[in-house]
Write an enzyme that holds these catalytic residues in place. Sequence first.
Site, mmCIF file in Angstrom:
data_model
loop_
_atom_site.group_PDB
_atom_site.id
_atom_site.type_symbol
_atom_site.label_atom_id
_atom_site.label_comp_id
_atom_site.label_asym_id
_atom_site.label_seq_id
_atom_site.Cartn_x
_atom_site.Cartn_y
_atom_site.Cartn_z
ATOM 1 N N SER A 7 0.840 -1.202 0.000
ATOM 2 C CA SER A 7 0.000 0.000 0.000
ATOM 3 C C SER A 7 0.875 1.251 0.000
ATOM 4 C CB SER A 7 -0.889 0.009 1.246
ATOM 5 O OG SER A 7 -1.399 1.312 1.434
ATOM 6 N N HIS A 32 -1.157 -1.456 -4.238
ATOM 7 C CA HIS A 32 -2.420 -1.101 -3.579
ATOM 8 C C HIS A 32 -2.485 0.420 -3.427
ATOM 9 C CE1 HIS A 32 -5.882 -2.111 -0.978
ATOM 10 N NE2 HIS A 32 -5.485 -1.104 -0.203
ATOM 11 N N ASP A 34 -4.744 3.489 -2.116
ATOM 12 C CA ASP A 34 -5.855 3.850 -1.226
ATOM 13 C C ASP A 34 -6.370 5.243 -1.551
ATOM 14 O OD1 ASP A 34 -6.044 1.615 0.698
ATOM 15 O OD2 ASP A 34 -3.962 2.154 1.146
ATOM 16 N N MET A 36 -9.043 8.049 -0.644
ATOM 17 C CA MET A 36 -9.938 8.446 0.456
ATOM 18 C C MET A 36 -10.560 9.804 0.151
ATOM 19 S SD MET A 36 -7.457 7.586 3.631
ATOM 20 C CE MET A 36 -6.656 6.002 3.792
ATOM 21 N N HIS A 65 -8.179 0.786 -4.100
ATOM 22 C CA HIS A 65 -9.118 0.609 -2.986
ATOM 23 C C HIS A 65 -9.834 1.939 -2.775
ATOM 24 C CE1 HIS A 65 -9.460 -0.217 1.661
ATOM 25 N NE2 HIS A 65 -10.647 -0.138 1.077
ATOM 26 N N MET A 67 -12.072 4.207 -0.924
ATOM 27 C CA MET A 67 -12.769 4.512 0.339
ATOM 28 C C MET A 67 -13.523 5.817 0.097
ATOM 29 S SD MET A 67 -9.722 3.364 2.870
ATOM 30 C CE MET A 67 -8.546 3.386 1.551
ATOM 31 N N MET A 136 -11.413 -6.012 5.614
ATOM 32 C CA MET A 136 -10.659 -4.967 6.322
ATOM 33 C C MET A 136 -10.305 -5.491 7.711
ATOM 34 S SD MET A 136 -10.151 -2.416 4.309
ATOM 35 C CE MET A 136 -9.283 -1.447 5.547
ATOM 36 N N ASP A 175 -6.423 -6.320 4.671
ATOM 37 C CA ASP A 175 -5.802 -4.985 4.610
ATOM 38 C C ASP A 175 -5.885 -4.301 5.967
ATOM 39 O OD1 ASP A 175 -4.948 -2.441 3.866
ATOM 40 O OD2 ASP A 175 -6.706 -1.982 2.631
HETATM 41 C C1 DX5 Z 1 -6.437 1.726 5.516
HETATM 42 C C2 DX5 Z 1 -5.934 1.388 4.144
HETATM 43 C C3 DX5 Z 1 -4.796 0.459 4.146
HETATM 44 C C4 DX5 Z 1 -3.540 0.995 4.782
HETATM 45 C C5 DX5 Z 1 -2.753 -0.168 5.290
HETATM 46 O O1 DX5 Z 1 -7.538 2.528 5.400
HETATM 47 O O2 DX5 Z 1 -6.959 0.760 3.396
HETATM 48 O O3 DX5 Z 1 -4.511 -0.018 2.826
HETATM 49 O O4 DX5 Z 1 -2.745 1.735 3.905
HETATM 50 O O5 DX5 Z 1 -1.674 0.322 5.989
HETATM 51 P P1 DX5 Z 1 -0.914 -0.524 7.104
HETATM 52 O O6 DX5 Z 1 -0.377 -1.752 6.428
HETATM 53 O O7 DX5 Z 1 0.129 0.406 7.542
HETATM 54 O O8 DX5 Z 1 -1.917 -0.858 8.166
HETATM 55 ZN ZN ZN Z 2 -6.396 -0.245 1.476
#
Ligand code: DX5
Ligand code: ZN
Length: 221
Positions: A7, A32, A34, A36, A65, A67, A136, A175
Site C-alpha cells: 500500500s 495497492h 488507497d 480516500m 481501494h 474509500m 478490512m 488490509d
Molecule cells: C487503511 C488502508 C490500508 C492501509 C494499510 O484505510 O486501506 O490499505 O494503507 O496500511 P498498514 O499496512 O500500515 O496498516
Molecule cells: Zn487499502
Amino acid sequence: MYQLSPSILAADFAVLGEQLSQVEAAGADMVHIDVMDGQFVPRISYGMPVIESIRSVTKLPFDVHLMVAEPYRFIEDFRACGADLITVHAEACTHLHSTVTKIKRCGMKAGVALNPATPVEFLRHIIGEVDMVLVMTVNPGFGGQKFIPGMLKKPGRVMELAKEEGVFCPDIQVDGGITLENIGEILKAGANNIVAGTSVFSGDIKKNISGFKEAFKNAVK
Ligand code: DX5
Ligand code: ZN
C-alpha cells in the site's frame, strides 16, 4: 498462489516513483492504491492525477481501494487513469450490484471491501459476481493501525459462503495492520492477497518484501 500488494499510503511521496520501482524489483505482485474522500472516511489521500502519473513507472497491476462514498460515479475515471482492479466498500454503495457490474463492464476486476463490523453474509447474493473480497482488518481511513484479531474468522466465512452459493471462491484480500509477525496466522486463516503499507515501506523495502515472500513459501509447505 499468494500475492503481495504493497500500500503506497505508507510510501515517501517525494520519491514515490523510485519506491515503486523498488517494490517491483523486490517481487511485489500488485500496487495497492488507497483513495480516500474525506466523507466515507475522515481523511483525503490522493486520486486520479497521482495514479495517472505513476502508471508509467511500473508494469504491476494497480489495485485501487476506493474509500469513497458512491464510487459508481468515478469508475470510468479510475479505469482511464490506469486501474486494473477496483475495490469498493459495501457500506459506501447504495447499489452495490450495479457498481460491481459497472467495474467489470469497464474491463476491470471487481472487489468488494467489508468494514470490520460488516458481516460476510452481506455478500450472499453477489458473491458469484465479485473477483475479490477485501476483508478490512482495521477500520479504513488511516495507515499504521493495529490489526483486529477478530477479523481472522472472516476469510473462512467467505469460503463457506461461496460454497453455500455454489460459486468459485473469489480472491480474499486482507488490509490493515499486517506485519511479518502476524502474517503466518493470517495466511492460515485463508487470505491469499495481502496488503501491507507500513510493514513494507518502513525500513528496507527489499528486505521487508523478502520477508513476506518467505512467509508465503512457508505457508504453502
Ligand atoms: C487503511 C488502508 C490500508 C492501509 C494499510 O484505510 O486501506 O490499505 O494503507 O496500511 P498498514 O499496512 O500500515 O496498516
Ligand atoms: Zn487499502
